[in-house]
Write a protein that holds these residues in place. Structure first.
Motif, PDB file in Angstrom:
ATOM      1  N   VAL A  43       0.826  -1.204   0.000  1.00  0.00           N
ATOM      2  CA  VAL A  43       0.000   0.000   0.000  1.00  0.00           C
ATOM      3  C   VAL A  43       0.865   1.260   0.000  1.00  0.00           C
ATOM      4  N   LEU A  44       1.871   1.306   0.861  1.00  0.00           N
ATOM      5  CA  LEU A  44       2.664   2.519   1.026  1.00  0.00           C
ATOM      6  C   LEU A  44       3.904   2.564   0.145  1.00  0.00           C
ATOM      7  N   GLY A  45       4.229   1.453  -0.507  1.00  0.00           N
ATOM      8  CA  GLY A  45       5.417   1.386  -1.350  1.00  0.00           C
ATOM      9  C   GLY A  45       5.540   2.501  -2.383  1.00  0.00           C
ATOM     10  N   PRO A  46       4.440   2.925  -3.048  1.00  0.00           N
ATOM     11  CA  PRO A  46       4.569   3.992  -4.052  1.00  0.00           C
ATOM     12  C   PRO A  46       5.083   5.319  -3.505  1.00  0.00           C
ATOM     13  N   LEU A  47       5.053   5.511  -2.176  1.00  0.00           N
ATOM     14  CA  LEU A  47       5.555   6.761  -1.604  1.00  0.00           C
ATOM     15  C   LEU A  47       7.073   6.757  -1.474  1.00  0.00           C
ATOM     16  N   LEU A 135      -3.530   3.787  -1.948  1.00  0.00           N
ATOM     17  CA  LEU A 135      -3.404   4.802  -0.903  1.00  0.00           C
ATOM     18  C   LEU A 135      -3.920   6.151  -1.381  1.00  0.00           C
ATOM     19  N   ARG A 136      -4.187   7.023  -0.423  1.00  0.00           N
ATOM     20  CA  ARG A 136      -4.536   8.416  -0.715  1.00  0.00           C
ATOM     21  C   ARG A 136      -3.911   9.290   0.357  1.00  0.00           C
ATOM     22  N   THR A 137      -2.913  10.121  -0.033  1.00  0.00           N
ATOM     23  CA  THR A 137      -2.235  10.965   0.946  1.00  0.00           C
ATOM     24  C   THR A 137      -2.985  12.263   1.204  1.00  0.00           C
ATOM     25  N   GLY A 138      -3.740  12.765   0.213  1.00  0.00           N
ATOM     26  CA  GLY A 138      -4.378  14.065   0.344  1.00  0.00           C
ATOM     27  C   GLY A 138      -3.394  15.224   0.229  1.00  0.00           C
ATOM     28  N   LEU A 139      -2.172  14.930  -0.206  1.00  0.00           N
ATOM     29  CA  LEU A 139      -1.107  15.933  -0.328  1.00  0.00           C
ATOM     30  C   LEU A 139      -0.547  15.891  -1.741  1.00  0.00           C
ATOM     31  N   VAL A 140      -0.628  16.985  -2.459  1.00  0.00           N
ATOM     32  CA  VAL A 140      -0.231  17.010  -3.862  1.00  0.00           C
ATOM     33  C   VAL A 140       1.257  17.277  -4.034  1.00  0.00           C
ATOM     34  N   LEU A 141       1.771  18.326  -3.392  1.00  0.00           N
ATOM     35  CA  LEU A 141       3.133  18.767  -3.663  1.00  0.00           C
ATOM     36  C   LEU A 141       4.166  17.703  -3.328  1.00  0.00           C
TER      37      LEU A 141
END
Length: 332
Positions: A43-47, A135-141
């Motif tokens: 789930v978090l790997g793409p970050l 996942l969805r971080t809600g943070l774009v930058l």
């Protein structure tokens, strides 16, 4: 010396950083029970932007450390899988925000049951990876800037640039993580103003050409408007990001897959992805973007999830050409 870049011996220019004011929240914790199987690494790997990403670590026990800049300020999040529940601890001014967003980050707003495999390979990959959620971080930058750094270069070059810029101009992560990982502890990426003040020769030292650095500078000048895209439907969010010169379909998709958890944000313009999809679904390693999109048509609305499952299947064409040559403009 005349020219756009300072000489290699030029001293590093200090960049003013925002100094938070007011009391810092104490350590906060939260337990959360996911609605189904959950694989933290998947789930978090793409970050994670490379094995030495200064904002992300996977500990020996499988727990995940994440340092980020939230709307409330810098924060550190530590996530541990306890079997039937997730245990999270957060530090810093962004701690409360991070814990509020924990379910969304771990895919609570995702709907894996909406996906219907149309190919045997995709069905098998889904069966083997029941813990995959988007996942969805809600943070774009925080996803946009490293995606811009990855434009038209090798991943090693992009990871190096991200690592150097965040360690140099970011801030140590709140809480214990700043000192848990040796000399290179976790860091929070710079705020928009700090990004905008990085001198041209520091971009050069990090191996970032003028085109990519200029795109980042344009983006951080309108950071607030870009962050609004995190709450928009995919077409509107894509249009918002692509208003910035230098941000095209590849970069917007890579960003919104993470920031918005967009299941249909398919990456076009990638050097390798069309051949991987073409090889997996039609035996054609020479597929282009048009053929890739045609092959993914049965997954309309879920094309990003289908792509992730194909990549996780390991069914990729054998390499038949040298890797892309790594450049190093810092030596010029």
């Amino acid at each position: 010396m005349a020219g756009r870049f300072a000489p290699r011996s030029a001293p590093r220019t200090p960049v003013p950083r925002q100094v938070p004011t007011g009391p810092v929240p104490e350590t906060l914790t939260r337990d959360w029970t996911p609605p189904g199987p959950l694989d933290l690494r998947l789930v978090l790997g793409p970050l994670r932007r490379g094995p030495a990403d200064p904002t992300f670590r996977i500990d020996r026990d499988g727990s995940v450390w994440r340092a980020t800049r939230t709307p409330a300020g810098p924060g550190t999040l530590h996530i541990t899988d306890r079997g039937s529940r997730i245990e999270a601890t957060a530090w810093g001014r962004g701690a409360s925000w991070l814990l509020d967003q924990l379910p969304a980050l771990l895919g609570a707003e995702d709907d894996p049951e909406a996906f219907r495999p149309r190919h045997r390979l995709v069905a098998a990959a889904r069966h083997r990876r029941p813990g995959l959620r988007l996942l969805r971080t809600g943070l774009v930058l925080e996803s946009l800037i490293p995606s811009i750094l990855e434009q038209k270069v090798t991943t090693d070059e992009a990871y190096r640039a991200w690592r150097l810029l965040v360690r140099t101009y970011g801030t140590p992560a709140p809480g214990p993580a700043a000192n848990l990982f040796g000399t290179h502890g976790l860091h929070v990426m710079p705020d928009p103003r700090t990004w905008s003040l990085i001198p041209s020769w520091e971009w050069h030292r990090a191996g970032v050409d003028a085109k990519r650095s200029a795109t980042i500078l344009r983006a951080v000048r309108v950071a607030r408007r870009l962050e609004e895209a995190a709450t928009m439907p995919l077409p509107e969010a894509t249009a918002r990001l692509e208003l910035i010169p230098g941000i095209g379909p590849w970069t917007s998709a890579e960003t919104l897959q993470r920031a918005n958890g967009a299941p249909d944000a398919v990456t076009v313009g990638d050097l390798h992805l069309p051949g991987i999809i073409g090889h997996a679904l039609a035996g054609n390693r020479n597929a282009d973007d048009a053929e890739m999109l045609t092959l993914l048509t049965p997954y309309e609305g879920q094309r990003h999830r289908a792509t992730r499952l194909i990549l996780l299947s390991g069914h990729t064409p054998p390499r038949r050409a040298p890797r892309m040559t790594r450049g190093d403009i810092a030596r010029l």
